[in-house]
Design a protein around this motif. Structure first.
Motif, PDB file in Angstrom:
ATOM      1  N   SER A  41       0.821  -1.208   0.000  1.00  0.00           N
ATOM      2  CA  SER A  41       0.000   0.000   0.000  1.00  0.00           C
ATOM      3  C   SER A  41       0.851   1.252   0.000  1.00  0.00           C
ATOM      4  CB  SER A  41      -0.952   0.001   1.198  1.00  0.00           C
ATOM      5  OG  SER A  41      -0.235   0.013   2.415  1.00  0.00           O
ATOM      6  N   ALA A  42       2.076   1.174   0.543  1.00  0.00           N
ATOM      7  CA  ALA A  42       2.938   2.352   0.556  1.00  0.00           C
ATOM      8  C   ALA A  42       3.334   2.760  -0.850  1.00  0.00           C
ATOM      9  CB  ALA A  42       4.182   2.084   1.402  1.00  0.00           C
ATOM     10  N   ALA A  43       3.267   1.821  -1.801  1.00  0.00           N
ATOM     11  CA  ALA A  43       3.621   2.147  -3.173  1.00  0.00           C
ATOM     12  C   ALA A  43       2.453   2.749  -3.929  1.00  0.00           C
ATOM     13  CB  ALA A  43       4.104   0.882  -3.891  1.00  0.00           C
ATOM     14  N   ALA A  44       1.248   2.722  -3.359  1.00  0.00           N
ATOM     15  CA  ALA A  44       0.074   3.258  -4.024  1.00  0.00           C
ATOM     16  C   ALA A  44       0.134   4.781  -4.020  1.00  0.00           C
ATOM     17  CB  ALA A  44      -1.191   2.769  -3.323  1.00  0.00           C
ATOM     18  N   PRO A  45      -0.503   5.434  -5.009  1.00  0.00           N
ATOM     19  CA  PRO A  45      -0.443   6.901  -5.080  1.00  0.00           C
ATOM     20  C   PRO A  45      -0.890   7.599  -3.803  1.00  0.00           C
ATOM     21  CG  PRO A  45      -1.348   6.007  -7.102  1.00  0.00           C
ATOM     22  CD  PRO A  45      -1.217   4.845  -6.156  1.00  0.00           C
ATOM     23  N   ALA A  46      -1.898   7.052  -3.128  1.00  0.00           N
ATOM     24  CA  ALA A  46      -2.407   7.700  -1.918  1.00  0.00           C
ATOM     25  C   ALA A  46      -1.422   7.652  -0.758  1.00  0.00           C
ATOM     26  CB  ALA A  46      -3.734   7.060  -1.497  1.00  0.00           C
ATOM     27  N   ARG A  47      -0.408   6.797  -0.836  1.00  0.00           N
ATOM     28  CA  ARG A  47       0.593   6.684   0.230  1.00  0.00           C
ATOM     29  C   ARG A  47       1.974   7.111  -0.255  1.00  0.00           C
ATOM     30  NH1 ARG A  47      -2.468   5.857   4.741  1.00  0.00           N
ATOM     31  NH2 ARG A  47      -0.445   5.619   5.731  1.00  0.00           N
ATOM     32  N   ALA A  48       2.026   7.792  -1.385  1.00  0.00           N
ATOM     33  CA  ALA A  48       3.307   8.066  -2.021  1.00  0.00           C
ATOM     34  C   ALA A  48       4.229   8.935  -1.176  1.00  0.00           C
ATOM     35  CB  ALA A  48       3.078   8.721  -3.385  1.00  0.00           C
ATOM     36  N   THR A  82       7.755  16.289   9.545  1.00  0.00           N
ATOM     37  CA  THR A  82       6.572  16.007   8.735  1.00  0.00           C
ATOM     38  C   THR A  82       5.606  15.102   9.486  1.00  0.00           C
ATOM     39  OG1 THR A  82       7.963  16.136   6.767  1.00  0.00           O
ATOM     40  CG2 THR A  82       5.787  15.152   6.499  1.00  0.00           C
ATOM     41  N   GLN A  83       4.308  15.447   9.430  1.00  0.00           N
ATOM     42  CA  GLN A  83       3.263  14.674  10.100  1.00  0.00           C
ATOM     43  C   GLN A  83       2.141  14.367   9.124  1.00  0.00           C
ATOM     44  OE1 GLN A  83       2.098  16.253  13.988  1.00  0.00           O
ATOM     45  NE2 GLN A  83       3.864  17.624  13.919  1.00  0.00           N
ATOM     46  N   SER A  84       1.434  13.283   9.406  1.00  0.00           N
ATOM     47  CA  SER A  84       0.348  12.818   8.554  1.00  0.00           C
ATOM     48  C   SER A  84      -0.982  13.432   8.976  1.00  0.00           C
ATOM     49  CB  SER A  84       0.263  11.295   8.637  1.00  0.00           C
ATOM     50  OG  SER A  84      -0.769  10.810   7.813  1.00  0.00           O
ATOM     51  N   LEU A  85      -1.872  13.622   7.995  1.00  0.00           N
ATOM     52  CA  LEU A  85      -3.229  14.121   8.225  1.00  0.00           C
ATOM     53  C   LEU A  85      -4.216  13.253   7.441  1.00  0.00           C
ATOM     54  CD1 LEU A  85      -2.588  17.924   7.559  1.00  0.00           C
ATOM     55  CD2 LEU A  85      -2.985  16.908   9.802  1.00  0.00           C
ATOM     56  N   PHE A  86      -5.481  13.322   7.818  1.00  0.00           N
ATOM     57  CA  PHE A  86      -6.565  12.693   7.047  1.00  0.00           C
ATOM     58  C   PHE A  86      -6.301  11.218   6.779  1.00  0.00           C
ATOM     59  CE2 PHE A  86      -7.204  17.051   4.803  1.00  0.00           C
ATOM     60  CZ  PHE A  86      -7.655  17.595   5.987  1.00  0.00           C
ATOM     61  N   GLY A  87      -5.767  10.511   7.785  1.00  0.00           N
ATOM     62  CA  GLY A  87      -5.521   9.087   7.615  1.00  0.00           C
ATOM     63  C   GLY A  87      -4.495   8.766   6.553  1.00  0.00           C
ATOM     64  N   GLY A  88      -3.570   9.689   6.298  1.00  0.00           N
ATOM     65  CA  GLY A  88      -2.517   9.463   5.320  1.00  0.00           C
ATOM     66  C   GLY A  88      -2.764  10.110   3.980  1.00  0.00           C
ATOM     67  N   LEU A  89      -3.949  10.684   3.751  1.00  0.00           N
ATOM     68  CA  LEU A  89      -4.256  11.301   2.467  1.00  0.00           C
ATOM     69  C   LEU A  89      -3.741  12.735   2.367  1.00  0.00           C
ATOM     70  CD1 LEU A  89      -7.870   9.994   1.818  1.00  0.00           C
ATOM     71  CD2 LEU A  89      -5.736   9.206   0.803  1.00  0.00           C
ATOM     72  N   ALA A  90      -3.164  13.240   3.450  1.00  0.00           N
ATOM     73  CA  ALA A  90      -2.562  14.575   3.444  1.00  0.00           C
ATOM     74  C   ALA A  90      -1.447  14.585   4.474  1.00  0.00           C
ATOM     75  CB  ALA A  90      -3.603  15.650   3.758  1.00  0.00           C
ATOM     76  N   GLN A  91      -0.588  15.571   4.387  1.00  0.00           N
ATOM     77  CA  GLN A  91       0.462  15.744   5.384  1.00  0.00           C
ATOM     78  C   GLN A  91       0.952  17.182   5.356  1.00  0.00           C
ATOM     79  OE1 GLN A  91       4.689  14.525   3.421  1.00  0.00           O
ATOM     80  NE2 GLN A  91       3.490  12.789   4.112  1.00  0.00           N
ATOM     81  N   SER A 111      -1.772  17.303  -0.260  1.00  0.00           N
ATOM     82  CA  SER A 111      -3.046  16.594  -0.170  1.00  0.00           C
ATOM     83  C   SER A 111      -3.277  15.776  -1.435  1.00  0.00           C
ATOM     84  CB  SER A 111      -4.181  17.604   0.025  1.00  0.00           C
ATOM     85  OG  SER A 111      -5.424  16.941   0.139  1.00  0.00           O
ATOM     86  N   PHE A 112      -3.793  14.554  -1.257  1.00  0.00           N
ATOM     87  CA  PHE A 112      -4.040  13.628  -2.365  1.00  0.00           C
ATOM     88  C   PHE A 112      -5.502  13.695  -2.787  1.00  0.00           C
ATOM     89  CE2 PHE A 112      -5.195   9.324  -3.887  1.00  0.00           C
ATOM     90  CZ  PHE A 112      -4.354   9.258  -4.989  1.00  0.00           C
ATOM     91  N   ASP A 113      -5.741  13.742  -4.091  1.00  0.00           N
ATOM     92  CA  ASP A 113      -7.094  13.738  -4.649  1.00  0.00           C
ATOM     93  C   ASP A 113      -7.349  12.372  -5.288  1.00  0.00           C
ATOM     94  OD1 ASP A 113      -9.473  14.041  -6.001  1.00  0.00           O
ATOM     95  OD2 ASP A 113      -8.903  15.876  -7.039  1.00  0.00           O
ATOM     96  N   PRO A 114      -8.190  11.531  -4.670  1.00  0.00           N
ATOM     97  CA  PRO A 114      -8.440  10.195  -5.244  1.00  0.00           C
ATOM     98  C   PRO A 114      -9.054  10.250  -6.636  1.00  0.00           C
ATOM     99  CG  PRO A 114      -9.206  10.302  -2.960  1.00  0.00           C
ATOM    100  CD  PRO A 114      -8.863  11.708  -3.374  1.00  0.00           C
ATOM    101  N   ALA A 115      -9.778  11.319  -6.959  1.00  0.00           N
ATOM    102  CA  ALA A 115     -10.428  11.405  -8.271  1.00  0.00           C
ATOM    103  C   ALA A 115      -9.398  11.546  -9.392  1.00  0.00           C
ATOM    104  CB  ALA A 115     -11.413  12.564  -8.297  1.00  0.00           C
ATOM    105  N   THR A 116      -8.388  12.399  -9.186  1.00  0.00           N
ATOM    106  CA  THR A 116      -7.367  12.610 -10.218  1.00  0.00           C
ATOM    107  C   THR A 116      -6.121  11.760  -9.988  1.00  0.00           C
ATOM    108  OG1 THR A 116      -6.307  14.416  -8.992  1.00  0.00           O
ATOM    109  CG2 THR A 116      -8.121  14.999 -10.487  1.00  0.00           C
ATOM    110  N   ARG A 117      -5.984  11.204  -8.770  1.00  0.00           N
ATOM    111  CA  ARG A 117      -4.822  10.427  -8.347  1.00  0.00           C
ATOM    112  C   ARG A 117      -3.551  11.273  -8.377  1.00  0.00           C
ATOM    113  NH1 ARG A 117      -5.922   5.102  -7.881  1.00  0.00           N
ATOM    114  NH2 ARG A 117      -3.814   4.357  -8.321  1.00  0.00           N
ATOM    115  N   ASN A 118      -3.709  12.580  -8.147  1.00  0.00           N
ATOM    116  CA  ASN A 118      -2.594  13.520  -8.068  1.00  0.00           C
ATOM    117  C   ASN A 118      -2.479  14.095  -6.670  1.00  0.00           C
ATOM    118  OD1 ASN A 118      -1.624  13.446 -10.750  1.00  0.00           O
ATOM    119  ND2 ASN A 118      -3.232  14.843 -11.417  1.00  0.00           N
ATOM    120  N   TRP A 119      -1.291  14.573  -6.362  1.00  0.00           N
ATOM    121  CA  TRP A 119      -1.037  15.315  -5.135  1.00  0.00           C
ATOM    122  C   TRP A 119      -0.937  16.807  -5.468  1.00  0.00           C
ATOM    123  CZ3 TRP A 119      -0.391  13.743  -0.034  1.00  0.00           C
ATOM    124  CH2 TRP A 119      -0.384  12.361   0.191  1.00  0.00           C
TER     125      TRP A 119
END
Length: 198
Positions: A41-48, A82-91, A111-119
């Motif tokens: 999961s760390a390799a997934a875009p949301a955990r990049a 650096t600290q994590s926010l939103f369950g890992g979807l932001a920092q 912040s990660f956008d699941p719709a576009t898969r971009n940060w």
């Protein structure tokens, strides 16, 4: 009265239930990956950006004049946490930049956008504490992060590129470059070399 033992009727009744279960599987898998990040999961875009969590010593290099043909660099130290926010979807991270004659603190928010898969990556610092510029947008591929945006330089809009390279457990590099020709050529003007501490 209909025959409740008709196999075709039972299949028709089960079809909506099977469809609902199938639709729920991707969401459940995503929730599980976010709840328990592992190597996959760390390799997934949301955990990049998970690699950047923690505390870092930083060595900065800054080009004194941008897009002027300068080769005059200054170097100084700093620190970043650096600290994590939103369950890992932001920092966010807070940086201390010990630039000679002009020390300051900075705050980066990503912040990660699941719709576009971009940060998206924003920056704010104490030199101009009420102004957040437009974010750089991007993501990671082949072990490198590439982000792009725009900025103002001497009254002109220039392209901005941010690169995350050399990503490892204890070291990483970020560098910024400007382009005055729409991205045909780039001049690096800032390099941050991070070394994990603690």
């Amino acid at each position: 009265m209909p025959d409740t033992h008709d196999p075709s009727r039972r299949l028709l009744l089960r079809a909506p239930l099977l469809a609902a279960v199938a639709a729920a599987l991707p969401a459940a898998a995503t929730a599980a990956a976010l709840a328990a990040p592992d190597a996959a999961s760390a390799a997934a875009p949301a955990r990049a950006f998970d690699f950047f969590l923690g505390t870092w010593q930083v060595r900065y290099r800054r080009l004194r004049e941008r897009l002027m043909g300068s080769h005059d660099w200054e170097e100084f130290d700093g620190r970043c946490q650096t600290q994590s926010l939103f369950g890992g979807l932001a920092q966010f991270d807070e940086s201390v930049v010990n630039r000679p004659g002009l020390p300051y603190r900075g705050l980066a928010l990503r912040s990660f956008d699941p719709a576009t898969r971009n940060w998206a990556d924003w920056w704010l610092d104490t030199r101009n504490p009420q102004r957040i510029g437009p974010p750089m947008i991007g993501g990671f591929a082949d072990g490198e992060g590439r982000f792009f945006g725009e900025s103002q330089l001497r009254g002109t809009t220039v392209k901005v590129r941010g690169l995350w390279t050399g990503i490892g457990a204890d070291r990483v590099q970020w560098e910024q470059a400007y382009s005055a020709d729409g991205g045909a050529s780039w001049e690096t003007n800032w390099v941050s070399r991070y070394r994990r501490v603690g």
